[in-house]
Design an enzyme around this catalytic site. Sequence first.
Site, mmCIF file in Angstrom:
data_model
loop_
_atom_site.group_PDB
_atom_site.id
_atom_site.type_symbol
_atom_site.label_atom_id
_atom_site.label_comp_id
_atom_site.label_asym_id
_atom_site.label_seq_id
_atom_site.Cartn_x
_atom_site.Cartn_y
_atom_site.Cartn_z
ATOM 1 N N ARG A 154 0.806 -1.167 -0.071
ATOM 2 C CA ARG A 154 -0.134 -0.035 -0.123
ATOM 3 C C ARG A 154 0.894 1.355 -0.038
ATOM 4 O O ARG A 154 1.722 1.307 0.505
ATOM 5 C CB ARG A 154 -0.981 0.061 1.335
ATOM 6 C CG ARG A 154 -2.031 -1.070 1.355
ATOM 7 C CD ARG A 154 -2.978 -0.721 0.332
ATOM 8 N NE ARG A 154 -4.126 -1.621 0.213
ATOM 9 C CZ ARG A 154 -4.468 -2.654 -0.606
ATOM 10 N NH1 ARG A 154 -3.372 -2.590 -1.680
ATOM 11 N NH2 ARG A 154 -5.395 -3.435 -0.582
ATOM 12 N N HIS A 170 -0.305 -0.066 -10.339
ATOM 13 C CA HIS A 170 -0.911 -1.064 -9.209
ATOM 14 C C HIS A 170 -1.718 -2.144 -10.017
ATOM 15 O O HIS A 170 -2.985 -2.536 -10.015
ATOM 16 C CB HIS A 170 -2.187 -0.353 -8.469
ATOM 17 C CG HIS A 170 -2.535 -0.887 -7.091
ATOM 18 N ND1 HIS A 170 -3.059 -0.504 -5.978
ATOM 19 C CD2 HIS A 170 -2.445 -2.419 -6.929
ATOM 20 C CE1 HIS A 170 -3.197 -1.537 -5.102
ATOM 21 N NE2 HIS A 170 -2.908 -2.448 -5.669
#
Lengths: 341, 343
Positions: free
Chosen positions: B255, B303
């Site tokens: 993250r 991502h």
Amino acid sequence: MRKLHIHVMNYRQEEIVYQATREQLDDMLERHKDVADQVEITVSSVEKYYPVDWTKEDLANYLKLAEGADVLYGYTFLTEGIENYAPELKWIQSASSGVEQLMPFDWIPDGVTLTNSRGIHQERSGESFAMYLGMLNMQIPRLFNQQCKGEWNQIFTSVIAGKTLVVIGVGSQGGEMARQGKNLGMKVIGLDPFVKNHPYCDEIAPFEKMKEILTKADFLAICAPLTKQTYKIIDDEQIDWLPNHAAVMNVARGPLMDENALSRALHEGRLSGAVLDVFDVTPLPYDSPLWTTPNLFISPHVSSDDPIHYSPLCLDILMRNVKNYFAGQSFENVVDTKKEF
Amino acid sequence: MTIPKTRVLIEYNRSAKPVFQFTKKNIDDLLARNADLADSLHFSVINYENNDLTQWTEQDKKEFYDHLVQADVLVGYQFPTRDLRERAPKLRWIHFISSGVEHKTPFDWVPDGVSIINNRGVHLPKSGESFATFLRMLSAGVPRLLTAQREIRWDRLFTTVIKGKTLVVLGMGNQGSEMARQAKNMGLKVIGIDPYRTSCEYCDEMVGLNGMKDAFARADFLGITAPSTPESYRIINAEKIGWLPRHAGLLNVSRGTLVDEAALDEALRKGDLSGAILDVFEVEPLPKDSPLWNTPNLVIIPHVSSDDLDNYIPLTLDLTVANIRNEMAGRPLKNLVDTGKGF
């Protein structure tokens, strides 16, 4: 007893990775102690490649040191009069896998063997090949273009396992490419005019079957030696045979593929991406259209040469052949001067 | 005797990329893979406008609540949680289709008797391949090579093999273990850092958070795989980056909130790290005006390292059915989230 005279050549303009340093030569003799006192090593250096970059001084120094050499080790050599300045010459080792820089081979005296340095790049190049496959599968060249434009666009991809890799030229490097592909769970098809089967290929077809094989490729890896037969073996027509989603790697020699054809295909979005580690001209000229070709990773010919291990591994081949010579056994890495590799 | 059907409500974001959308074929294939259970399962698939709940239409809400009242199991990512017990009287567990569930923390809205499941492990085949590629890229200096390419510079950077180098992995959960496994496969030495776990099959050493400074000093690569929690917020800041050798490469795949992006940007601009690959960012999509777009020796991956285009939804549904089988057999559910810890 007369010692075996080995003359080692260095090229000052070349990268340090390619130089055989004094320290590396000492280490080599230390590793091969059993024959160390039976060899005499001389070293000379020149700017770059024969004949264009050799100064008078370099030439004189070379002729003085290499005179009477039994073995020459280097990348390019003074070809004229070699039978006169090195009448004892037994073999020449090229400090590279490809030997096209020595072609045509008509200057090599009868009875002199040419050996190359194939087989030493695999550990380093294998890592590069697995990396290129992974990068192309993730479309990293395309993601890189987006990054340059500040563009966030999620391109999702699936695993590489199960996809098909076609390898042109299943020699040392091609075999390693195949091994890495297998390791990643891929199906591997080789294209080779001489090799009929290989432990890491599911099948091998001759060049005549190229069209049929290329239509099945998710990835195409060019690993063949550069010869008259393989010059521009991948051109517009062959690229057209590949599926649109396929990706291409050239890790062998630039002229195996037509750079402009590749550039055109990538501009037209006809391939998903490409990695080039080799080019027609290196360094790649500043005005080459490849710099601005989309979905292309330009690797500056660094995939295979390990800065720590390259020269020591080349020199180990040299010394193993010294032992083969003393034992009257055949050499390793002999170049078939008719096949040109 | 008729066995009551397990009613599974699947909800997905119709604005999301296809990789995250459930199709009828996904369900048909799932039932074909689990033919023995076909009569005991009922799937409803609905979708909603956007992960921003304020953008849900009245129709989205009505459809969700109408189905929820019957549901035994909810599979999804974003949904309203108010009065959940009343709106979902039969609900036994919620299966989040993400590994990280920090977007729904704190879990004070979870009714008693409802378990939270996450999707950890589903990503591994894809993420493992990505991790191996990223480690090889850092080892080969690819972030620097790409920066040179961008600047039309021939920068012949030779690099040695990755074998024998040292990877430090921060956070030894599923993703961290997979990174360690990939690294071991490539002959690296692996040091794991984790505040809870003390052993890892693929680590040569495991240390707690207090061992971080010493481990970082030995790192050739730092892989960040820890979950996002209040404690891990910007855990990798300027000070910790300073503990890494200058030749080290950094990789964040968990993250964005774990890394202080400004500190990383500065370190890369000053040459205090050899390169970095980021698959995650504090704000996603990465804003147009983020300085990271132009940070040298940085590769920006939007991502996409872990979610398999073809297999993500099928593997997610396999986990749902595995848990239905676990429940039937009286076994504990797989991938239970500790709602206290938040992962």
